[in-house]
Design an enzyme around this catalytic site. Structure first.
Site, PDB file in Angstrom:
ATOM      1  N   TYR A   1      34.577  38.125  40.362  1.00  0.00           N
ATOM      2  CA  TYR A   1      35.714  37.588  41.111  1.00  0.00           C
ATOM      3  C   TYR A   1      35.295  36.657  42.252  1.00  0.00           C
ATOM      4  O   TYR A   1      36.124  36.278  43.072  1.00  0.00           O
ATOM      5  CB  TYR A   1      36.601  38.744  41.577  1.00  0.00           C
ATOM      6  CG  TYR A   1      37.286  39.353  40.358  1.00  0.00           C
ATOM      7  CD1 TYR A   1      38.539  38.927  39.966  1.00  0.00           C
ATOM      8  CD2 TYR A   1      36.615  40.262  39.554  1.00  0.00           C
ATOM      9  CE1 TYR A   1      39.139  39.428  38.811  1.00  0.00           C
ATOM     10  CE2 TYR A   1      37.194  40.760  38.400  1.00  0.00           C
ATOM     11  CZ  TYR A   1      38.455  40.337  38.033  1.00  0.00           C
ATOM     12  OH  TYR A   1      39.043  40.808  36.882  1.00  0.00           O
TER      13      TYR A   1
ATOM     14  N   HIS B   1      34.689  46.483  56.003  1.00  0.00           N
ATOM     15  CA  HIS B   1      34.351  46.214  54.593  1.00  0.00           C
ATOM     16  C   HIS B   1      33.785  47.441  53.892  1.00  0.00           C
ATOM     17  O   HIS B   1      32.742  47.376  53.231  1.00  0.00           O
ATOM     18  CB  HIS B   1      33.371  45.054  54.484  1.00  0.00           C
ATOM     19  CG  HIS B   1      33.854  43.762  55.061  1.00  0.00           C
ATOM     20  ND1 HIS B   1      33.280  42.551  54.793  1.00  0.00           N
ATOM     21  CD2 HIS B   1      34.881  43.487  55.910  1.00  0.00           C
ATOM     22  CE1 HIS B   1      33.911  41.597  55.438  1.00  0.00           C
ATOM     23  NE2 HIS B   1      34.899  42.154  56.128  1.00  0.00           N
TER      24      HIS B   1
ATOM     25  N   GLY C   1      40.468  38.949  52.142  1.00  0.00           N
ATOM     26  CA  GLY C   1      39.584  37.796  52.233  1.00  0.00           C
ATOM     27  C   GLY C   1      39.291  37.469  53.683  1.00  0.00           C
ATOM     28  O   GLY C   1      39.852  38.067  54.606  1.00  0.00           O
TER      29      GLY C   1
ATOM     30  N   GLU D   1      43.894  38.175  48.205  1.00  0.00           N
ATOM     31  CA  GLU D   1      44.177  37.936  46.799  1.00  0.00           C
ATOM     32  C   GLU D   1      44.573  39.211  46.076  1.00  0.00           C
ATOM     33  O   GLU D   1      44.128  40.306  46.411  1.00  0.00           O
ATOM     34  CB  GLU D   1      42.967  37.295  46.126  1.00  0.00           C
ATOM     35  CG  GLU D   1      41.683  38.102  46.249  1.00  0.00           C
ATOM     36  CD  GLU D   1      40.460  37.301  45.797  1.00  0.00           C
ATOM     37  OE1 GLU D   1      39.837  37.700  44.788  1.00  0.00           O
ATOM     38  OE2 GLU D   1      40.149  36.288  46.446  1.00  0.00           O
TER      39      GLU D   1
ATOM     40  N   ARG E   1      35.056  41.200  48.086  1.00  0.00           N
ATOM     41  CA  ARG E   1      34.726  41.246  49.518  1.00  0.00           C
ATOM     42  C   ARG E   1      35.064  42.603  50.116  1.00  0.00           C
ATOM     43  O   ARG E   1      34.196  43.320  50.587  1.00  0.00           O
ATOM     44  CB  ARG E   1      35.461  40.142  50.275  1.00  0.00           C
ATOM     45  CG  ARG E   1      35.198  40.115  51.784  1.00  0.00           C
ATOM     46  CD  ARG E   1      35.929  38.949  52.426  1.00  0.00           C
ATOM     47  NE  ARG E   1      35.717  38.860  53.852  1.00  0.00           N
ATOM     48  CZ  ARG E   1      36.501  39.407  54.770  1.00  0.00           C
ATOM     49  NH1 ARG E   1      37.575  40.115  54.400  1.00  0.00           N
ATOM     50  NH2 ARG E   1      36.250  39.258  56.054  1.00  0.00           N
TER      51      ARG E   1
END
Length: 681
Positions: A562, A467, A547, A552, A528
């Site tokens: 979002y 991430h 995700g 997305e 994310r």
């Protein structure tokens, strides 16, 4: 066992809990001497209330309002009886404030707190006193586990120091369906509150600090990379533990291969062949099919068909298909099918040609005006100049202060402004350092990088094993846009004062533009792990985001929220989730087993998306603010696809990211490619 210390010096206030009391106070349970807390510090609707050691963070601060509400998170959430139940044992949770009776409370003289709706009292489950014990409703009896006292918030709760990483991960009681994961406790300046357990970046669950083991539900035959993060009461997240590889055994020995695929058939349109075949059978189960072109395997797919794009014109090809099972048993190939391509390309994708082979992860790529390209090598930490005409590669040097994360951090996105390199010689780089993620720039002069010119434009973007975001893109407004991951701390994505989980917007010199929506670098939030960024012909910014279970594609607007972590794709993670007012819905969603996409590019009115776990290329057409005519190409042909960039001749660059070294920081341990995709004019 980890022990979280209770903050010393907290005394019960003599001030009656009324609307005139201090704006925010702690609520301390009489039996446990622990505080009323919202689990995991999460603002997701329907997050349960628990008791936990008093640390005074925002998820333990309560305001008793004139309306009889108990508000927390600076008034953003109310203490709520789930589903407005009037029955005993109803769960107590946090929820957006709406003013109805199941969110109103009466403070009684015996220190119990009763629901206005039901008359039942706020009760610690079973009279227990352990950290993490839940709260429910029960008839009021004045017992100690129903009694609460207001207490002053400790004067110093500004804790910004994260815990140390957990250590000593180990697996025991391993079977084909389950195992026990244990670890050694982390430490923290105030106290560890939770441990978050992950598999290759996907969340498996959270436990409180007194728990140093979890039971895992496994899938036979899979390979996992397990790690654990520690989190304190203030929401600070540690760096991840060292990854523990886990190979899950099969439940039973299987040496029987599937039956030979039958019924192979196909059609040709121009330089594209479309194949189909009948399903094979197996004693346990078929998991996929290997597709061969002229005896070379070009794809492994779970479908009963394949589209082979980019064939040479007027050429005959022989196709065969074999079936495989979960233990790697492969059938013989079935009868060959002969197909002859047409005279010219009739599909939107005409061919794919390898321009260079790589031994590292080619992560960021930028096409120069002279036809050459620059790309970053994530783990080798250098920038390569590639001459497509000859395939010659030249290293321009290692970027200083880059550090991997034993996951997906390292040397990531690169970009340059219009006019590069003649009018503007700066190359912009996003990379992970030993302490954070940051954006730097350095000059590109006479085909070389001037390392002495390096400037740090923005630092302090949280890093973690996964991430990290990392894509850079200049917009038509001349500003630099950057995608940042949440650093595996989901709530920070909703905090507009933090740089994680955002799309950032910078001036080329690194300052925040004055027309940014929040007076800082943040352009949009609630993300994310966004990576793909691309501008369309109308100057709109499109973004691709990983995700936890659903990926997305978003159309980014100034100041937009979002939804992460309350909402991913169109899946609510708790309560109203995606229905929360103000959240912006994605334009397209994908199951991450068919996606996990990193790079996007726009050529004409077509959006191209390169996917890692999905091992495919998506192409869709931009129609207004929608994506239509979504199609898939190269399914399994080139493995994991990392980056897409428009070429200066109107075609497309594509890089791959081999699984062998995709989730470590070891340089030169992969087998990857830089490819040129020729599009139909």
């Amino acid at each position: 066992m980890a022990v979280v210390q209770v903050i010393a010096g907290i005394g019960v206030c003599s001030i009656p809990p009324t609307a005139t009391a201090a704006p925010t106070q702690l609520l301390v349970g009489s039996a446990s001497q622990r505080c009323l807390d919202i689990y995991s510090g999460s603002q997701q609707p329907e997050t349960p209330a628990i008791i936990f050691d008093c640390h005074g963070r925002i998820n333990q601060q309560w305001e008793y309002t004139a309306a009889g509400e108990l508000r927390t998170f600076d008034g953003a959430r109310c203490l709520d009886v789930r589903a407005a139940s009037t029955e005993p044992k109803a769960i107590v949770q946090s929820y957006p404030c709406h003013g109805r009776a199941n969110q109103k409370w009466t403070i009684r003289p015996d220190k119990t707190i009763a629901s206005v709706q039901s008359g039942l009292c706020l009760t610690v489950l079973g009279g227990r006193t352990a950290n993490g014990t839940g709260i429910d409703m029960w008839p009021c009896q004045g017992l100690s586990h129903q009694q609460w006292a207001f207490s002053a918030v400790p004067p110093s709760t500004n804790d910004t120091q994260p815990p140390t990483p957990p250590s000593g991960l180990a697996i025991s009681a391993l079977t084909c369906r389950s195992a026990t994961l244990t670890w050694q406790a982390a430490t923290d300046n105030v106290g560890v509150a939770y441990y978050d357990v992950y598999r290759d970046g996907q969340a498996l669950g959270t436990v409180n600090s007194s728990t140093l083991a979890v039971q895992l539900a496994l899938t036979p035959g899979t390979s996992w990379g397990l790690y654990v993060n520690a989190r304190d009461g203030a929401g600070n997240v540690s760096q991840a533990s060292t990854t523990l590889p886990l190979k899950v055994p099969q439940c039973e020995a299987d040496t029987q291969a599937p039956s030979v695929p039958a019924g192979l058939r196909g059609t040709v349109s121009g330089t594209t062949a479309t194949l189909a075949w009948d399903a094979s059978s197996d004693n346990i189960g078929v998991t996929g099919y290997d597709v061969y072109r002229n005896s070379t395997k070009i794809s492994t797919t779970s479908a009963l068909g394949y589209i082979d794009t980019g064939l040479a014109a007027n050429t005959t090809y022989q196709y065969t298909v074999a079936a495989r099972d979960a233990q790697g048993n492969v059938s013989p190939r079935g009868p060959a099918l002969s197909l002859t391509s047409g005279k010219s390309c009739t599909d939107v994708i005409c061919s794919a040609t390898q321009v260079a082979a790589e031994t590292d992860i080619p992560w960021g790529l930028a096409a120069l005006p002279d036809g050459t390209v620059l790309y970053s090598r994530r783990d080798a930490q250098d920038i390569i100049r590639l001459d497509p005409a000859t395939g010659a590669k030249t290293s321009l040097g290692m970027i200083p202060n880059v550090q991997g994360t034993d996951g997906e951090g390292g040397l990531l996105g690169i970009a340059f402004a219009p006019g590069f390199p003649d009018q503007d010689a700066w190359l912009y780089v996003y990379h992970t350092s030993p302490t954070d993620n940051r954006i730097v720039r350095l000059r590109y002069v006479n085909g070389k990088l001037d390392m002495a010119s390096l400037e740090v434009l923005l630092k302090g973007i949280p890093r973690n094993k996964f991430h990290n975001g990392g894509r850079l893109r200049f917009g038509p407004d001349g500003k630099l846009y950057a995608s940042t991951g949440d650093g595996q701390n989901g709530p920070f994505a909703q905090d507009i004062q933090r740089l994680s989980g955002k799309i950032l917007r910078l001036n080329p010199n690194g300052t925040p533009p004055p027309d940014n929506p929040f007076g800082n670098y943040v352009w949009s939030y609630g993300h994310r792990n966004p990576q793909g960024l691309a501008f369309d012909a109308s100057g709109r910014l499109w973004e691709q985001e990983f995700g936890d279970s659903q990926d997305e594609t978003n159309l980014i607007v100034k100041g937009g929220n979002y939804g992460w972590p309350n909402c991913e794709g169109v899946i609510s993670r708790a309560g109203t989730g995606c229905a929360t007012a103000g959240y912006i819905a994605p334009k397209y969603t994908y199951r991450n087993t068919e996606a996990s996409c990193s790079g996007i590019a726009i050529v004409g009115n077509a959006l191209y998306i390169g996917c890692l776990a999905g091992k495919r290329l998506y192409r869709s057409e931009i129609s207004g603010s929608s994506l239509v005519n979504v199609r898939q190409y190269f399914v399994g042909t080139y493995g994991r696809i990392r980056t897409l960039e428009p070429a200066i001749d109107g075609n497309l660059w594509m890089t791959t990211s081999d699984a062998a070294g995709d989730k470590d920081s070891v340089p030169n341990n992969t087998n990857t490619q830089v490819l040129k995709i020729t599009l139909k004019p």
